[in-house]
Design a protein around this motif. Sequence first.
Motif, mmCIF file in Angstrom:
data_model
loop_
_atom_site.group_PDB
_atom_site.id
_atom_site.type_symbol
_atom_site.label_atom_id
_atom_site.label_comp_id
_atom_site.label_asym_id
_atom_site.label_seq_id
_atom_site.Cartn_x
_atom_site.Cartn_y
_atom_site.Cartn_z
ATOM 1 N N LEU A 21 50.911 77.682 16.423
ATOM 2 C CA LEU A 21 50.254 77.649 15.121
ATOM 3 C C LEU A 21 50.762 78.782 14.228
ATOM 4 C CD1 LEU A 21 46.587 76.856 16.234
ATOM 5 C CD2 LEU A 21 48.378 75.262 15.520
ATOM 6 N N THR A 51 46.845 80.977 9.961
ATOM 7 C CA THR A 51 47.101 79.833 10.822
ATOM 8 C C THR A 51 45.978 78.804 10.692
ATOM 9 O OG1 THR A 51 45.908 80.730 12.732
ATOM 10 C CG2 THR A 51 48.209 81.380 12.464
ATOM 11 N N ALA A 52 46.200 77.632 11.264
ATOM 12 C CA ALA A 52 45.204 76.569 11.215
ATOM 13 C C ALA A 52 43.913 76.961 11.926
ATOM 14 C CB ALA A 52 45.772 75.290 11.826
ATOM 15 N N ASP A 53 43.989 77.905 12.882
ATOM 16 C CA ASP A 53 42.772 78.347 13.566
ATOM 17 C C ASP A 53 42.280 79.700 13.057
ATOM 18 O OD1 ASP A 53 44.890 79.759 14.664
ATOM 19 O OD2 ASP A 53 44.164 79.643 16.729
ATOM 20 N N GLY A 54 42.743 80.100 11.871
ATOM 21 C CA GLY A 54 42.162 81.255 11.190
ATOM 22 C C GLY A 54 42.700 82.620 11.552
ATOM 23 N N ARG A 90 48.829 79.084 21.837
ATOM 24 C CA ARG A 90 48.438 78.849 20.444
ATOM 25 C C ARG A 90 49.397 79.504 19.451
ATOM 26 N NH1 ARG A 90 43.976 76.112 20.146
ATOM 27 N NH2 ARG A 90 43.574 76.637 17.973
#
Length: 245
Positions: free
Chosen positions: A81, A11-14, A78
């Motif tokens: 994501l 995901t964009a937040d790892g 979240r």
Amino acid sequence: MTTPEPLTLFTADGVRIDAGHLPGDRARCFVVVHGFTCSWRQDRLRDIAAGLHRHGGVIAFDLRGHGRSSGRSTVGDREVLDVAAAVAAARRRGYARVVVIGFSLGGAVAVRHAALHGGADAVVAVSAPARWYYRDTVPMRRVHWVIERRAGRLAVRLARGTRVAPQGWNPVPEAPHEVVGRIAPAPLLIVHGDADAFFPLEHAEQLYGAASEPRELWVEKDFGHAEVAVTPDLLARIGTWAATH
């Protein structure tokens, strides 16, 4: 049953996301978003993926904090994501259209993803809540105990392998009914049962009322909640809807 191609997404937040891909007709791909404490590897979700596979490719995955995915569940925040990562994976595989279909919590996440991030050509929300903090049914009071209490989070981790973030929401994310109007012009299908023990029909009606055209509401007679209530006939009708919208 066809064995899914294993996928590891990020995901964009790892967060690392465990997923599986059933290759199919490149005209469309279904991205399947499961409900709270579920996993795409469970038999019920595998059956749903197989049913949708008759109508296109399928990418099913575990939300953060579930199954073999990393991270902790933020219960609808979240997770958008996670869906974005799965939609991007479908695009990379050359599918012309991506249909995101979510169940219960996954339905709320599907709505929020399409409204806030775009990327979906159509959205199907099955047994989805319209708003947060709903406690008017016994099952939902239990869910809130699981999410909000340390003992509940420990219990669900031991029983279901679901890891819930302990800090809660800050700030509170937009509720599905607050953003569902932004999904248009992508078509939206809301499916809800009149025998849902978690979320009564008013949730589907609130979502439908706040949505913009094109939109449809299917009220399923004697239908319970989410994945466990889905029938082959319903999956076939959803597949036909996706093919014609």
